[in-house]
Scaffold this motif. Structure first.
Motif, PDB file in Angstrom:
ATOM      1  N   VAL A 601       0.863  -1.182   0.000  1.00  0.00           N
ATOM      2  CA  VAL A 601       0.000   0.000   0.000  1.00  0.00           C
ATOM      3  C   VAL A 601       0.898   1.230   0.000  1.00  0.00           C
ATOM      4  N   ILE A 602       0.563   2.231  -0.827  1.00  0.00           N
ATOM      5  CA  ILE A 602       1.301   3.494  -0.836  1.00  0.00           C
ATOM      6  C   ILE A 602       0.310   4.651  -0.907  1.00  0.00           C
ATOM      7  N   GLU A 603       0.778   5.835  -0.532  1.00  0.00           N
ATOM      8  CA  GLU A 603       0.006   7.067  -0.667  1.00  0.00           C
ATOM      9  C   GLU A 603       0.775   7.999  -1.592  1.00  0.00           C
ATOM     10  N   ASP A 604       0.104   8.532  -2.618  1.00  0.00           N
ATOM     11  CA  ASP A 604       0.835   9.369  -3.565  1.00  0.00           C
ATOM     12  C   ASP A 604       0.739  10.843  -3.189  1.00  0.00           C
ATOM     13  N   GLN A 605       1.287  11.698  -4.044  1.00  0.00           N
ATOM     14  CA  GLN A 605       1.369  13.124  -3.735  1.00  0.00           C
ATOM     15  C   GLN A 605       0.008  13.812  -3.748  1.00  0.00           C
ATOM     16  N   ARG A 606      -0.981  13.198  -4.363  1.00  0.00           N
ATOM     17  CA  ARG A 606      -2.335  13.753  -4.373  1.00  0.00           C
ATOM     18  C   ARG A 606      -3.170  13.240  -3.206  1.00  0.00           C
ATOM     19  N   GLY A 607      -2.606  12.355  -2.405  1.00  0.00           N
ATOM     20  CA  GLY A 607      -3.354  11.766  -1.311  1.00  0.00           C
ATOM     21  C   GLY A 607      -4.096  10.505  -1.690  1.00  0.00           C
ATOM     22  N   GLU A 608      -3.968  10.048  -2.933  1.00  0.00           N
ATOM     23  CA  GLU A 608      -4.593   8.798  -3.341  1.00  0.00           C
ATOM     24  C   GLU A 608      -3.881   7.620  -2.680  1.00  0.00           C
ATOM     25  N   ILE A 609      -4.638   6.584  -2.371  1.00  0.00           N
ATOM     26  CA  ILE A 609      -4.073   5.352  -1.833  1.00  0.00           C
ATOM     27  C   ILE A 609      -4.084   4.298  -2.938  1.00  0.00           C
ATOM     28  N   TRP A 610      -2.923   3.719  -3.193  1.00  0.00           N
ATOM     29  CA  TRP A 610      -2.788   2.648  -4.183  1.00  0.00           C
ATOM     30  C   TRP A 610      -2.551   1.340  -3.435  1.00  0.00           C
ATOM     31  N   ILE A 611      -3.285   0.316  -3.821  1.00  0.00           N
ATOM     32  CA  ILE A 611      -3.227  -0.976  -3.141  1.00  0.00           C
ATOM     33  C   ILE A 611      -2.760  -2.034  -4.137  1.00  0.00           C
ATOM     34  N   GLY A 612      -1.620  -2.654  -3.843  1.00  0.00           N
ATOM     35  CA  GLY A 612      -1.101  -3.730  -4.677  1.00  0.00           C
ATOM     36  C   GLY A 612      -1.483  -5.081  -4.103  1.00  0.00           C
ATOM     37  N   THR A 613      -1.843  -6.003  -4.975  1.00  0.00           N
ATOM     38  CA  THR A 613      -2.260  -7.338  -4.547  1.00  0.00           C
ATOM     39  C   THR A 613      -1.503  -8.389  -5.352  1.00  0.00           C
ATOM     40  N   GLU A 614      -1.813  -9.646  -5.080  1.00  0.00           N
ATOM     41  CA  GLU A 614      -1.190 -10.723  -5.843  1.00  0.00           C
ATOM     42  C   GLU A 614      -1.740 -10.815  -7.262  1.00  0.00           C
ATOM     43  N   ARG A 615      -2.763 -10.003  -7.562  1.00  0.00           N
ATOM     44  CA  ARG A 615      -3.304 -10.011  -8.922  1.00  0.00           C
ATOM     45  C   ARG A 615      -3.806  -8.623  -9.304  1.00  0.00           C
ATOM     46  N   GLY A 616      -2.877  -7.678  -9.365  1.00  0.00           N
ATOM     47  CA  GLY A 616      -3.228  -6.368  -9.863  1.00  0.00           C
ATOM     48  C   GLY A 616      -3.234  -5.266  -8.818  1.00  0.00           C
ATOM     49  N   ILE A 617      -3.591  -4.049  -9.281  1.00  0.00           N
ATOM     50  CA  ILE A 617      -3.525  -2.832  -8.471  1.00  0.00           C
ATOM     51  C   ILE A 617      -4.868  -2.110  -8.533  1.00  0.00           C
ATOM     52  N   ALA A 618      -5.257  -1.522  -7.412  1.00  0.00           N
ATOM     53  CA  ALA A 618      -6.438  -0.654  -7.362  1.00  0.00           C
ATOM     54  C   ALA A 618      -6.068   0.609  -6.597  1.00  0.00           C
ATOM     55  N   LYS A 619      -6.902   1.653  -6.739  1.00  0.00           N
ATOM     56  CA  LYS A 619      -6.615   2.902  -6.034  1.00  0.00           C
ATOM     57  C   LYS A 619      -7.898   3.500  -5.484  1.00  0.00           C
ATOM     58  N   LEU A 620      -7.734   4.237  -4.402  1.00  0.00           N
ATOM     59  CA  LEU A 620      -8.829   4.963  -3.767  1.00  0.00           C
ATOM     60  C   LEU A 620      -8.557   6.452  -3.943  1.00  0.00           C
ATOM     61  N   LEU A 621      -9.427   7.132  -4.681  1.00  0.00           N
ATOM     62  CA  LEU A 621      -9.190   8.537  -5.005  1.00  0.00           C
ATOM     63  C   LEU A 621      -9.447   9.457  -3.815  1.00  0.00           C
ATOM     64  N   PHE A 622     -10.409   9.095  -2.958  1.00  0.00           N
ATOM     65  CA  PHE A 622     -10.772   9.947  -1.826  1.00  0.00           C
ATOM     66  C   PHE A 622     -10.771   9.121  -0.538  1.00  0.00           C
ATOM     67  N   PRO A 623      -9.594   8.710  -0.085  1.00  0.00           N
ATOM     68  CA  PRO A 623      -9.533   7.840   1.094  1.00  0.00           C
ATOM     69  C   PRO A 623     -10.026   8.508   2.374  1.00  0.00           C
ATOM     70  N   ASP A 624     -10.085   9.851   2.410  1.00  0.00           N
ATOM     71  CA  ASP A 624     -10.579  10.541   3.605  1.00  0.00           C
ATOM     72  C   ASP A 624     -11.993  10.096   3.979  1.00  0.00           C
ATOM     73  N   LEU A 625     -12.757   9.637   2.988  1.00  0.00           N
ATOM     74  CA  LEU A 625     -14.155   9.290   3.221  1.00  0.00           C
ATOM     75  C   LEU A 625     -14.361   7.828   3.581  1.00  0.00           C
ATOM     76  N   LEU A 626     -13.277   7.070   3.664  1.00  0.00           N
ATOM     77  CA  LEU A 626     -13.405   5.630   3.887  1.00  0.00           C
ATOM     78  C   LEU A 626     -14.164   5.295   5.165  1.00  0.00           C
ATOM     79  N   LEU A 627     -13.807   5.934   6.257  1.00  0.00           N
ATOM     80  CA  LEU A 627     -14.345   5.543   7.553  1.00  0.00           C
ATOM     81  C   LEU A 627     -15.723   6.133   7.824  1.00  0.00           C
TER      82      LEU A 627
END
Length: 767
Positions: A601-627
């Protein structure tokens, strides 16, 4: 993203161009002419230019040694080859993959008959021919290309006159040592099976070739037709009365061969017999002392000097060794009365022992370069003045390599410091090993291990280890392991810092797996497991974002991925009352991850969270709203290609991610388990680079970790075969134009195809 620079009204494209300048032979090694001691660094980490690759190899563990008549000893190690002039103790040259060698970890080496070149063999069957004066490296792939036999590994190399004899997993290949064309192959010895692998080979001073195989020992004159099975005289292991030998040495006085627990010798006119005076300790090498009937046998923790068959002297040592050689000055010990013995260590480079004629030791000196203790690092972390590496969580069941698995720290001021059981008494007493997580603060370097808890090393103001190590395990701290296995066996599978400088760790699968620790404190505080979490969800990995939320990778007890938990521990981490948490997994209503096994898992300069898995990558554009949000806010987006060309519109859908980092341009470097290194653009819609071992100097397609230094643009790549640095153009932007540099200068359209600008302020626009 592509940028254009306008120069005198003409647009010049600035693109990322692959450079291989450091993988080709250079005019001189940066270590040449320096003393052969621990202060001499073999690698120049400060002179990289964009697009360069630099491999960082360990030159500590000796594989083979060859002494030239010029009093230069050439040492093959698990990371490359270097030469030392023995009279002055100076480095002559260093050859690694940066200089064109085929790979790290050669299996064998020999000098050419004139001493002007080296022949280096590898386990995949490749041979390097190194011209020492010109530093040119030529790789021969004749054995690699062979399809007749599966085992192509090179076991031994010997050069006599104009012939080079290469012992392999299927027989002997003989090369012409001038043209380097194959002369013949010996694929069968007597009536033994065709394609029998050779364990070891040596050539006696009379020119006879001796080989040890699983069937027994065979010999033939080098002048005979080696390809004819009848040319070989054979002795079966039953005839010899021994299990198969692991090595064989052909001496003037006879043949010596050994198993892991016995030594056997062959004497002309007498035959084979066990060398009982050698005892049962594992032996590794033997040499004759010229002008005498003395031999020196190298064993696990000692050298035995024999007069005839009887022990004359027992010389103990503390480290482990692989090879011994006599210096070329020891040409006739009976007349000179001086003996110089070189011992190739598995942990300390080369140790030079000088003796008088009665084997009283006159002096001992160590010849080694300042390099990491091992090649591969499982984890890499940037420090304020260099970087920190943790080695591996995997047992090799090897006394040497497992005990080297502590920490390696590089400081731009002082170079490499290796902290492990061989260099630190605290680690040795606690049997600390198998470190595979790392993190650093201003004052400390931390590594987490597989079973030994956490080790903390104090750093001075220059980022150099002070030698003071503190261990946190089940005996010395509150940390505990997995209760269903052994709670005293503490596996640290996650190690991170938060924005306050507090350390956080995950003890794999423990009931109270999450713990925190203030820098420099004496213990760790355990955090209760989140209430309402499924009993199947066990903590494994960890990432902490800019909000200090903990992203805890989850697995079941059977190691099946269960997604990732996003946890806000609130103002009081020890209380569950202010916790907020949500679990994201592969369900379309609970995260929409590409796979439930989260690996990075990484956080980029825009605040996006990128999640790497054993089969590909996904990202959360607005992680502030997760909880606080609902299903929509917790639904990750898969990477979608802007110009899809395959059957799937998704980018990197099936890669097994092992690590990710963000560079200075907000692009993402993605490491994989078996598909090399990828660079994708900031939005994740296009592939900018794909480096593999086939199309670049990358040592292996199996990458374990990445780290990015935003100040220099250096990307640290830890592969299964070694650590490398790639100089990425996208370093961190400056705040003002104080240190702007532009090169090449002057720029010529005829000679240059790119212009590089360094030190631009963040968000600069170049027109």
């Amino acid at each position: 993203m592509k940028s254009y620079v306008t120069i005198l009204g003409v647009s010049v494209l600035l693109s990322i161009v692959f450079h291989a300048s450091l993988s080709q032979a250079q005019n001189v090694s940066p270590a040449a002419g320096a003393p052969a001691n621990e202060s001499t660094q073999a690698f120049d980490l400060e002179s990289l230019i964009p697009g360069d690759w630099l491999s960082i190899s360990s030159l500590e563990q000796v594989v083979e040694m060859e002494v030239a008549a010029s009093e230069i000893v050439w040492i093959a190690t698990t990371g490359g080859v270097f030469g030392i002039e023995l009279t002055e103790g100076l480095v002559v040259d260093v050859f690694t993959t940066n200089d064109g060698l085929h790979a790290t970890n050669p299996s064998s080496m020999a000098l050419t008959s004139d001493g002007a070149g080296l022949v280096i063999g590898y386990r995949d069957g490749a041979l390097d021919i190194v011209e020492l004066e010109t530093r040119q490296v030529r790789t021969l792939n004749d054995i690699v290309r062979s399809t007749r036999f599966p085992d192509k590994s090179i076991r031994s190399v010997a050069v006599v006159g104009d012939a080079a004899y290469v012992a392999t997993g299927f027989g002997i290949v003989v090369y012409d040592a001038k043209t380097w064309l194959v002369r013949e192959s010996a694929l069968q010895f007597g009536a033994w099976p065709l394609g029998l692998g050779i364990q070891s080979m040596d050539i006696r001073p009379d020119g006879s070739i001796w080989v040890a195989t699983s069937e027994g020992v065979a010999t033939a004159p080098s002048t005979s037709s080696l390809s004819l099975p009848a040319s070989w005289q054979t002795w079966s292991m039953d005839e010899i009365g021994s299990p198969p030998f692991t090595w064989i040495r052909a001496l003037d006085q006879g043949i010596v061969a050994a198993t892991s627990s016995s030594v056997t010798q062959y004497k002309d006119g007498i035959g084979w017999s066990e060398w009982t005076q050698a005892g049962s300790m594992e032996s590794f090498d033997v040499v004759e002392v010229p002008g005498t009937d003395q031999r020196v046998l190298l064993q696990r923790v000692r050298m035995l000097v024999f007069q005839g068959d009887n022990v004359l002297k027992n010389i103990p040592f503390e480290d482990r060794s692989a090879r011994i050689e006599l210096s070329s000055s020891t040409s006739n010990a009976s007349s000179s009365g001086e003996i110089t013995l070189l011992r190739g260590s598995l942990t300390r480079g080369v140790i030079e022992h000088r003796f008088d004629g009665n084997w009283a030791e006159v002096s001992t000196s160590t010849m080694r370069l300042n390099t990491p203790a091992t090649n591969a690092l499982k984890s890499i972390t940037m420090t304020g003045n260099g970087f920190l590496g943790a080695v591996s969580e995997t047992f090799d069941n090897n006394f040497i390599s497992d005990r080297k698995k502590g920490m390696t720290v590089y400081s731009t001021t002082t170079g490499w410091t290796n902290v492990n059981q061989f260099t630190n008494s605290t680690m040795a007493e606690a049997n600390f090993q198998l470190s595979f997580q790392s993190v650093a603060t201003e004052s400390y370097a931390y590594v987490g291990s597989w079973g030994s808890g956490v080790a903390r090393m104090a750093l001075d103001a220059e980022g150099t280890p002070t030698g003071e190590v503190t261990l946190f395990n089940a005996l010395t701290s509150s940390l505990r392991g997995w209760e269903l296995d052994n709670d005293q066996y503490v596996v640290i599978s996650g190690l991170e810092t938060d924005s306050q400088g507090r350390l956080w760790t995950v003890s794999r699968f423990a009931s109270r797996a999450l713990a925190f620790h203030d820098e420099g404190s004496a213990d760790w505080t355990l955090v209760p497991k989140v209430s309402g979490l499924s009993s199947l969800d066990l903590y494994e990995g960890l990432f902490i974002d800019s909000r200090d939320w903990k992203w805890v990778f989850l697995k079941s007890a059977s190691r099946v991925g269960r997604g990732v938990m996003v946890l806000d521990t609130g103002a009081d981490p020890t209380s569950r009352q202010d916790d907020q948490a949500v679990v994201l997994n592969a369900s379309s209503s609970s995260g929409n991850l590409p796979d439930a096994t989260v690996t990075a898992v990484i956080e980029d300069q825009r605040g996006e969270i990128w999640i790497g898995t054993e089969r590909g990558i996904a990202k959360l554009l607005f992680p502030d709203l997760l909880l606080v949000g609902g299903v929509a806010e917790r639904t990750a987006q898969w990477l979608i290609a802007e110009n899809p060309t395959g059957p799937s519109p998704y980018l990197l859908r099936d890669i097994n991610v092992t690590a990710m980092v963000v560079n200075g341009a907000n692009q993402k470097w993605v490491a994989t388990a078996n598909d090399g290194l990828w660079l994708v653009n900031a939005s994740g819609t296009a592939i900018l680079e794909h480096f593999t071992e086939e199309n670049s100097p990358l040592l292996s397609n199996a990458i374990q970790d990445l780290a990015f230094d935003p100040a220099t643009g250096n990307l640290f790549v830890s592969t299964s075969a070694g650590v490398q640095i790639y100089q990425d153009r996208a370093n961190q932007g400056a705040s003002k134009l104080d240190n702007l540099s532009v090169y090449p200068s002057p720029f010529s359209y005829e000679r240059h195809d790119e212009m590089i600008l360094e030190g631009l302020p963040t968000r600069s626009r170049v027109r």
